[in-house]
Write a protein that holds these residues in place. Structure first.
Motif, short mmCIF file in Angstrom:
data_model
loop_
_atom_site.label_atom_id
_atom_site.label_comp_id
_atom_site.label_asym_id
_atom_site.label_seq_id
_atom_site.Cartn_x
_atom_site.Cartn_y
_atom_site.Cartn_z
N ARG A 92 0.87 -1.18 0.00
CA ARG A 92 0.00 0.00 0.00
C ARG A 92 0.90 1.23 0.00
O ARG A 92 1.74 1.38 0.87
N LEU A 93 0.73 2.08 -0.97
CA LEU A 93 1.52 3.29 -1.09
C LEU A 93 0.67 4.47 -0.69
O LEU A 93 -0.47 4.60 -1.15
N THR A 94 1.20 5.35 0.14
CA THR A 94 0.47 6.55 0.55
C THR A 94 1.37 7.76 0.39
O THR A 94 2.61 7.64 0.44
N ARG A 95 0.75 8.87 0.23
CA ARG A 95 1.51 10.12 0.17
C ARG A 95 1.72 10.61 1.58
O ARG A 95 0.87 10.47 2.43
N GLY A 96 2.88 11.20 1.82
CA GLY A 96 3.16 11.75 3.13
C GLY A 96 2.34 13.00 3.40
O GLY A 96 1.71 13.57 2.50
N ALA A 97 2.35 13.46 4.64
CA ALA A 97 1.65 14.70 5.01
C ALA A 97 2.19 15.84 4.16
O ALA A 97 3.37 15.93 3.89
N GLY A 98 1.34 16.70 3.73
CA GLY A 98 1.77 17.82 2.91
C GLY A 98 1.55 17.57 1.43
O GLY A 98 1.51 18.47 0.63
N GLY A 99 1.45 16.31 1.05
CA GLY A 99 1.00 15.95 -0.28
C GLY A 99 1.92 16.15 -1.43
O GLY A 99 2.22 15.22 -2.13
N GLY A 100 2.47 17.27 -1.74
CA GLY A 100 3.01 17.49 -3.07
C GLY A 100 4.38 16.97 -3.36
O GLY A 100 5.23 17.70 -3.71
N GLY A 101 4.69 15.75 -3.40
CA GLY A 101 6.03 15.24 -3.67
C GLY A 101 6.73 15.89 -4.85
O GLY A 101 6.12 16.56 -5.66
N ARG A 102 8.01 15.76 -4.95
CA ARG A 102 8.77 16.37 -6.05
C ARG A 102 9.46 15.34 -6.87
O ARG A 102 9.87 14.36 -6.46
#
Length: 102
Positions: A92-102
């Motif tokens: 299961r892959l989730t985005r970290g807090a803050g959302g906008g990865g680079r």
């Protein structure tokens, strides 16, 4: 699964049949830190083919795991083989807090 003998930990057959190894290690006082797992492919040799009920040369999944305690000591080593036609790996892959990865 191999547990280093210097940990001086013993498990009953009932414990081994009813609880995951990490739970057992924690119950015996091991402070689990992290693990390093590698999953890859291999082919069945005569021994593994016989044990897993597949022909020599059949595709197998090989799992290697080393678990370390918080003092960086290896406390569990695992080598497992699975039939390629009976293995699913789920992440299961989730985005970290803050959302906008680079």
């Amino acid at each position: 699964t191999f547990i280093p003998s210097d940990l001086k930990i013993r498990f009953s057959p009932n414990e081994l049949n009813t609880h995951p190894m990490l739970t057992l290690l924690e119950r015996k006082g091991v402070d689990i830190g992290w693990g390093d797992q590698m999953i890859g492919a291999t082919l069945a040799d005569a021994r593994l083919g016989r044990l897993l009920g597949v022909p020599v040369g059949a595709a197998l999944v090989r799992v290697r795991l080393v678990v370390f305690d918080t003092r960086q000591r290896p406390v569990e080593r695992l080598l497992a083989f699975y039939r390629g036609d009976h293995y699913d790996h789920h992440i299961r892959l989730t985005r970290g807090a803050g959302g906008g990865g680079r």
